[in-house]
Design an enzyme around this catalytic site. Structure first.
Site, PDB file in Angstrom:
ATOM      1  N   ARG A   1       0.788  -1.199   0.063  1.00  0.00           N
ATOM      2  CA  ARG A   1       0.045  -0.084   0.059  1.00  0.00           C
ATOM      3  C   ARG A   1       0.894   1.318  -0.106  1.00  0.00           C
ATOM      4  O   ARG A   1       0.209   2.169  -0.477  1.00  0.00           O
ATOM      5  CB  ARG A   1      -0.978   0.148   0.914  1.00  0.00           C
ATOM      6  CG  ARG A   1      -1.904  -0.977   1.465  1.00  0.00           C
ATOM      7  CD  ARG A   1      -2.554  -1.232   2.563  1.00  0.00           C
ATOM      8  NE  ARG A   1      -1.615  -1.619   3.574  1.00  0.00           N
ATOM      9  CZ  ARG A   1      -1.755  -1.536   4.861  1.00  0.00           C
ATOM     10  NH1 ARG A   1      -2.897  -1.223   5.724  1.00  0.00           N
ATOM     11  NH2 ARG A   1      -0.612  -1.650   5.529  1.00  0.00           N
TER      12      ARG A   1
ATOM     13  N   GLN B   1       5.252  25.432  17.874  1.00  0.00           N
ATOM     14  CA  GLN B   1       4.948  26.137  16.661  1.00  0.00           C
ATOM     15  C   GLN B   1       5.530  25.215  15.336  1.00  0.00           C
ATOM     16  O   GLN B   1       6.329  24.378  15.469  1.00  0.00           O
ATOM     17  CB  GLN B   1       5.525  27.429  16.322  1.00  0.00           C
ATOM     18  CG  GLN B   1       5.105  28.257  15.159  1.00  0.00           C
ATOM     19  CD  GLN B   1       5.472  29.648  15.167  1.00  0.00           C
ATOM     20  OE1 GLN B   1       5.133  30.271  16.097  1.00  0.00           O
ATOM     21  NE2 GLN B   1       5.921  29.829  14.024  1.00  0.00           N
TER      22      GLN B   1
ATOM     23  N   ASN C   1       5.356  25.304  11.206  1.00  0.00           N
ATOM     24  CA  ASN C   1       5.406  26.139   9.870  1.00  0.00           C
ATOM     25  C   ASN C   1       5.574  25.084   8.525  1.00  0.00           C
ATOM     26  O   ASN C   1       6.313  23.997   8.864  1.00  0.00           O
ATOM     27  CB  ASN C   1       6.348  27.074   9.876  1.00  0.00           C
ATOM     28  CG  ASN C   1       5.969  28.100  10.972  1.00  0.00           C
ATOM     29  OD1 ASN C   1       4.984  28.291  11.486  1.00  0.00           O
ATOM     30  ND2 ASN C   1       7.363  28.823  11.274  1.00  0.00           N
TER      31      ASN C   1
ATOM     32  N   ARG D   1      16.261  30.502   0.787  1.00  0.00           N
ATOM     33  CA  ARG D   1      15.699  31.028   1.906  1.00  0.00           C
ATOM     34  C   ARG D   1      16.570  31.042   2.961  1.00  0.00           C
ATOM     35  O   ARG D   1      17.272  29.902   3.271  1.00  0.00           O
ATOM     36  CB  ARG D   1      14.426  29.971   2.368  1.00  0.00           C
ATOM     37  CG  ARG D   1      13.321  30.495   1.289  1.00  0.00           C
ATOM     38  CD  ARG D   1      12.040  29.714   1.681  1.00  0.00           C
ATOM     39  NE  ARG D   1      10.642  29.730   0.919  1.00  0.00           N
ATOM     40  CZ  ARG D   1       9.933  30.327   1.034  1.00  0.00           C
ATOM     41  NH1 ARG D   1       9.525  31.077   1.991  1.00  0.00           N
ATOM     42  NH2 ARG D   1       8.812  30.210   0.099  1.00  0.00           N
TER      43      ARG D   1
ATOM     44  N   HIS E   1      18.109  32.320   8.874  1.00  0.00           N
ATOM     45  CA  HIS E   1      17.283  32.950  10.001  1.00  0.00           C
ATOM     46  C   HIS E   1      17.620  32.499  11.466  1.00  0.00           C
ATOM     47  O   HIS E   1      17.756  31.104  11.300  1.00  0.00           O
ATOM     48  CB  HIS E   1      15.705  32.772   9.729  1.00  0.00           C
ATOM     49  CG  HIS E   1      15.593  33.549   8.469  1.00  0.00           C
ATOM     50  ND1 HIS E   1      14.492  32.796   7.498  1.00  0.00           N
ATOM     51  CD2 HIS E   1      15.958  34.714   7.714  1.00  0.00           C
ATOM     52  CE1 HIS E   1      14.604  33.290   6.442  1.00  0.00           C
ATOM     53  NE2 HIS E   1      15.367  34.726   6.412  1.00  0.00           N
TER      54      HIS E   1
ATOM     55  N   LYS F   1      14.868  23.535  15.821  1.00  0.00           N
ATOM     56  CA  LYS F   1      13.994  23.444  14.982  1.00  0.00           C
ATOM     57  C   LYS F   1      14.201  21.792  14.424  1.00  0.00           C
ATOM     58  O   LYS F   1      15.261  21.580  14.254  1.00  0.00           O
ATOM     59  CB  LYS F   1      14.182  24.220  13.658  1.00  0.00           C
ATOM     60  CG  LYS F   1      14.349  25.604  13.803  1.00  0.00           C
ATOM     61  CD  LYS F   1      14.602  26.481  12.663  1.00  0.00           C
ATOM     62  CE  LYS F   1      14.388  28.034  12.675  1.00  0.00           C
ATOM     63  NZ  LYS F   1      14.596  28.640  11.563  1.00  0.00           N
TER      64      LYS F   1
ATOM     65  N   HIS G   1      19.518  29.203  10.144  1.00  0.00           N
ATOM     66  CA  HIS G   1      18.970  27.933   9.398  1.00  0.00           C
ATOM     67  C   HIS G   1      18.747  28.607   7.956  1.00  0.00           C
ATOM     68  O   HIS G   1      18.022  29.686   8.034  1.00  0.00           O
ATOM     69  CB  HIS G   1      17.961  27.453   9.864  1.00  0.00           C
ATOM     70  CG  HIS G   1      17.149  26.538   8.924  1.00  0.00           C
ATOM     71  ND1 HIS G   1      15.933  26.896   8.203  1.00  0.00           N
ATOM     72  CD2 HIS G   1      17.481  25.233   8.565  1.00  0.00           C
ATOM     73  CE1 HIS G   1      15.776  25.804   7.544  1.00  0.00           C
ATOM     74  NE2 HIS G   1      16.656  24.939   7.558  1.00  0.00           N
TER      75      HIS G   1
ATOM     76  N   TYR H   1       8.479  22.561   9.424  1.00  0.00           N
ATOM     77  CA  TYR H   1       9.393  22.997  10.597  1.00  0.00           C
ATOM     78  C   TYR H   1       8.386  22.747  11.573  1.00  0.00           C
ATOM     79  O   TYR H   1       7.606  23.274  12.099  1.00  0.00           O
ATOM     80  CB  TYR H   1       9.747  24.259  10.485  1.00  0.00           C
ATOM     81  CG  TYR H   1      10.283  25.244   9.284  1.00  0.00           C
ATOM     82  CD1 TYR H   1      11.715  25.635   9.197  1.00  0.00           C
ATOM     83  CD2 TYR H   1       9.648  25.326   7.990  1.00  0.00           C
ATOM     84  CE1 TYR H   1      12.266  26.044   7.946  1.00  0.00           C
ATOM     85  CE2 TYR H   1      10.230  25.812   6.945  1.00  0.00           C
ATOM     86  CZ  TYR H   1      11.664  26.018   7.130  1.00  0.00           C
ATOM     87  OH  TYR H   1      12.158  26.732   5.894  1.00  0.00           O
TER      88      TYR H   1
ATOM     89  N   ASP I   1      15.873  38.942   2.420  1.00  0.00           N
ATOM     90  CA  ASP I   1      16.958  37.937   2.624  1.00  0.00           C
ATOM     91  C   ASP I   1      18.269  38.344   1.764  1.00  0.00           C
ATOM     92  O   ASP I   1      19.279  38.134   2.302  1.00  0.00           O
ATOM     93  CB  ASP I   1      16.585  36.465   2.246  1.00  0.00           C
ATOM     94  CG  ASP I   1      15.828  35.577   3.146  1.00  0.00           C
ATOM     95  OD1 ASP I   1      15.406  36.355   4.544  1.00  0.00           O
ATOM     96  OD2 ASP I   1      15.308  34.731   2.907  1.00  0.00           O
TER      97      ASP I   1
END
Length: 186
Positions: A26, A49, A51, A62, A65, A75, A122, A135, A171
């Site tokens: 499956r 949190q 994201n 990206r 940060h 994270k 990151h 994340y 950025d």
């Protein structure tokens, strides 16, 4: 039965996580997160949190940060669709690997995640079109505590695998590291 392999990287605390799958005709079942197993691997704070991002263009970047104390965060970054080059930079002021970086390829196929401890920046570059990431954060986003590094800062020397095809103005315009940058004291 352990559902993850936790693999150390050259940067203390930064861990590559291999999710193990149970497969049959499956498809597969793979545990994405288990508080007990991740606590044993060093993630002792609760997830606050979650994201999700979608980056459409191959070669897009990206990052890089992070959040300053008192809102530093760990994270867990995973790629659900596509393939990325995920990068973490050690910003811990007392670390022997201060300003060193480590990159790993994360993809839906390899089922790997990067567990990034507190005190790291990151970012990532997409290696395919339509990359979707999730994340898990141990801290909520606090814009007043946000920090960032320039993805192309020569002091970091990050070797991105592809030419950068797209990056946000925000950025792109992060400042280069200044001589007196002390990093993050945890």
């Amino acid at each position: 039965m352990a559902r993850f392999d936790f693999v150390s990287t050259p940067l203390s605390g930064l861990t590559l996580v291999q999710r193990k799958a149970i497969e049959d005709q499956r498809g597969f079942l793979s545990r994405f997160y288990c508080a007990d197993e991740f606590r044993e691997a060093g993630l002792t704070k609760a997830i606050k949190q979650i994201n999700q991002t979608l980056t459409r263009k191959k070669g897009a970047v990206r990052g890089m940060h992070f959040q300053y104390p008192p809102y530093v965060e760990a994270k867990l970054v995973s790629c659900l669709h596509g393939e990325i080059f995920d990068v973490a930079v050690d910003l811990r002021s007392n670390s022997p690997t201060f300003l060193h970086w480590h990159g790993a390829i994360l993809s839906a196929q390899n089922r790997q995640s990067l567990l990034i401890p507190e005190g790291f920046a990151h970012g990532f570059q997409t290696l395919t079109e339509d990359c979707e990431l999730i994340y898990l954060h141990t801290e909520s986003y606090h814009p007043e505590a946000e920090g960032a590094l320039n993805f192309a800062d020569p002091k970091l020397g990050i070797v991105w695998p592809l030419a950068t095809t797209e990056i946000s103005d925000r950025d792109m315009n992060h400042k280069l590291i200044e001589q007196d940058f002390q990093g993050i004291s945890l």
